[in-house]
Design a protein around this motif. Structure first.
Motif, mmCIF file in Angstrom:
data_model
loop_
_atom_site.group_PDB
_atom_site.id
_atom_site.type_symbol
_atom_site.label_atom_id
_atom_site.label_comp_id
_atom_site.label_asym_id
_atom_site.label_seq_id
_atom_site.Cartn_x
_atom_site.Cartn_y
_atom_site.Cartn_z
ATOM 1 N N VAL A 48 28.428 35.198 44.911
ATOM 2 C CA VAL A 48 29.778 35.084 44.366
ATOM 3 C C VAL A 48 30.724 35.885 45.257
ATOM 4 O O VAL A 48 30.450 37.040 45.593
ATOM 5 C CB VAL A 48 29.851 35.603 42.916
ATOM 6 C CG1 VAL A 48 31.276 35.462 42.370
ATOM 7 C CG2 VAL A 48 28.868 34.842 42.029
ATOM 8 N N VAL A 49 31.824 35.255 45.647
ATOM 9 C CA VAL A 49 32.812 35.891 46.518
ATOM 10 C C VAL A 49 34.176 35.774 45.867
ATOM 11 O O VAL A 49 34.553 34.700 45.383
ATOM 12 C CB VAL A 49 32.843 35.230 47.914
ATOM 13 C CG1 VAL A 49 33.878 35.904 48.804
ATOM 14 C CG2 VAL A 49 31.472 35.277 48.560
ATOM 15 N N MET A 50 34.921 36.868 45.857
ATOM 16 C CA MET A 50 36.279 36.840 45.324
ATOM 17 C C MET A 50 37.258 36.638 46.463
ATOM 18 O O MET A 50 37.209 37.339 47.471
ATOM 19 C CB MET A 50 36.599 38.145 44.592
ATOM 20 C CG MET A 50 37.915 38.104 43.841
ATOM 21 S SD MET A 50 38.167 39.595 42.843
ATOM 22 C CE MET A 50 39.627 39.108 41.924
ATOM 23 N N ILE A 51 38.136 35.662 46.315
ATOM 24 C CA ILE A 51 39.095 35.361 47.377
ATOM 25 C C ILE A 51 40.512 35.670 46.922
ATOM 26 O O ILE A 51 40.764 35.842 45.742
ATOM 27 C CB ILE A 51 38.995 33.890 47.821
ATOM 28 C CG1 ILE A 51 39.229 32.955 46.627
ATOM 29 C CG2 ILE A 51 37.648 33.618 48.454
ATOM 30 C CD1 ILE A 51 39.300 31.496 46.999
ATOM 31 N N VAL A 92 43.385 38.149 38.489
ATOM 32 C CA VAL A 92 41.961 37.839 38.390
ATOM 33 C C VAL A 92 41.800 36.561 37.572
ATOM 34 O O VAL A 92 42.013 36.554 36.362
ATOM 35 C CB VAL A 92 41.178 38.999 37.734
ATOM 36 C CG1 VAL A 92 39.709 38.627 37.603
ATOM 37 C CG2 VAL A 92 41.334 40.268 38.557
ATOM 38 N N ARG A 93 41.460 35.476 38.254
ATOM 39 C CA ARG A 93 41.283 34.176 37.603
ATOM 40 C C ARG A 93 39.947 33.587 38.038
ATOM 41 O O ARG A 93 39.441 33.899 39.118
ATOM 42 C CB ARG A 93 42.425 33.216 37.988
ATOM 43 C CG ARG A 93 43.795 33.659 37.509
ATOM 44 C CD ARG A 93 44.893 32.698 37.957
ATOM 45 N NE ARG A 93 45.131 32.771 39.395
ATOM 46 C CZ ARG A 93 44.880 31.783 40.250
ATOM 47 N NH1 ARG A 93 44.351 30.651 39.815
ATOM 48 N NH2 ARG A 93 45.145 31.924 41.528
ATOM 49 N N ILE A 94 39.405 32.706 37.218
ATOM 50 C CA ILE A 94 38.108 32.119 37.561
ATOM 51 C C ILE A 94 38.190 31.281 38.834
ATOM 52 O O ILE A 94 37.193 31.120 39.539
ATOM 53 C CB ILE A 94 37.544 31.280 36.391
ATOM 54 C CG1 ILE A 94 38.536 30.191 35.966
ATOM 55 C CG2 ILE A 94 37.205 32.168 35.218
ATOM 56 C CD1 ILE A 94 37.981 29.285 34.869
ATOM 57 N N ASP A 95 39.379 30.770 39.140
ATOM 58 C CA ASP A 95 39.523 29.989 40.370
ATOM 59 C C ASP A 95 39.542 30.869 41.612
ATOM 60 O O ASP A 95 39.530 30.358 42.737
ATOM 61 C CB ASP A 95 40.803 29.146 40.317
ATOM 62 C CG ASP A 95 40.700 28.009 39.317
ATOM 63 O OD1 ASP A 95 39.589 27.471 39.159
ATOM 64 O OD2 ASP A 95 41.712 27.664 38.685
ATOM 65 N N ASN A 96 39.605 32.191 41.433
ATOM 66 C CA ASN A 96 39.585 33.111 42.571
ATOM 67 C C ASN A 96 38.168 33.520 42.962
ATOM 68 O O ASN A 96 37.989 34.316 43.882
ATOM 69 C CB ASN A 96 40.386 34.375 42.248
ATOM 70 C CG ASN A 96 41.878 34.111 42.200
ATOM 71 O OD1 ASN A 96 42.343 33.072 42.650
ATOM 72 N ND2 ASN A 96 42.626 35.035 41.638
#
Length: 262
Positions: free
Chosen positions: A259-262, A240-244
């Motif tokens: 907001v979407v998590m990739i 889990v990183r802010i760039d994800n």
């Protein structure tokens, strides 16, 4: 051994802007054609690109999607981590010979042994030659593909909202066309996923310069809720990183940012 086989699809990278790839949908076993629009580089553990999904129907519009292929040949970080040089014509020739002899499938079955059975074998990765390293990368690529498709299935209720929509799990055939043995053909396939393309977005890292101050807390709250919701679907994300997290603007009155998590 393979003088009658055309290995051009195995040797050359098909990933060039403008190229059309023919993919097979793994569940429906139907063919799907996509045209590469943009390469998302650098490539680490997979080869990622933005594509247009082509339709044979003139009244059906093309869909822009994101294609992620676990192609060990051109995944730079994966090769570097294993100490392998870039893929070459010689790499392709050695790999094809290993597969067509049946030795690659035998080695792959050994790699699938449970961890507690490794002790009875003398051979370790330090003793592998370059072509065995290639098959190990295939093994790792398949594991990553299997893990990712499993996660998307578990996150079905969240697809299209807080995680991208999974369009299809796909395969790209890079082997000779006149090969009949199914086990050997399987080792000439690159697996991947085709997912919703999140356009015009930016990562959570850049929200300070991209959105007004009054919207920051709402965006952060969305990201936290998404990360927590993974556990509700039996998904453990150790990365889990802010760039994800991708943030996009919406046209909804009650929520200006998605907001979407990739």
């Amino acid at each position: 051994m393979f003088q009658n086989f055309d290995l051009s699809a195995l040797v050359d990278s098909p990933y060039q802007v403008g190229n059309v790839l023919t993919l097979r949908q793994t569940e429906q076993s139907e063919l799907l054609r996509v045209k590469i629009k943009k390469l998302q580089q650098p490539w680490t553990l997979s080869c990622c690109m933005v594509v247009d999904v082509l339709s044979d129907s003139p009244d059906k519009a093309e869909e822009t999607a994101f294609l992620k292929l676990y192609d060990w040949r051109f995944a730079a970080q994966q090769r570097s981590d294993q100490g392998l040089d870039p893929w070459t014509e010689q790499s392709a020739s050695d790999y094809a010979k290993f597969v067509l002899s049946g030795d690659a499938d035998t080695f792959l079955q050994q790699l699938k042994r449970p961890d507690d059975q490794w002790g009875q074998y003398q051979e370790t990765d330090e003793n592998w030659d370059a072509v065995q390293d290639e098959v190990f990368l295939v093994h790792e690529a398949r594991n990553m593909y299997r893990n990712e498709t499993t996660v998307y299935k578990r996150l079905g209720p969240l697809q299209g909202t807080t995680v991208p929509r999974l369009i299809d799990a796909v395969e790209l055939d890079i082997g000779p066309t006149n090969l009949d043995d199914e086990n050997k053909k399987d080792l000439f396939k690159v697996q991947g996923i085709l997912i919703e393309y999140i356009s015009d977005g930016f990562t959570l890292r850049h929200i300070g310069s991209m959105v007004p101050a009054e919207a920051l807390q709402g965006i952060v709250d969305q990201a936290v809720d998404i990360a927590r919701s993974l556990g509700d679907h039996n998904v453990l994300n150790a990365d889990v990183r802010i760039d994800n997290f991708i943030v996009t603007q919406t046209h909804e009155s009650d929520q200006k940012y998605r907001v979407v998590m990739i």
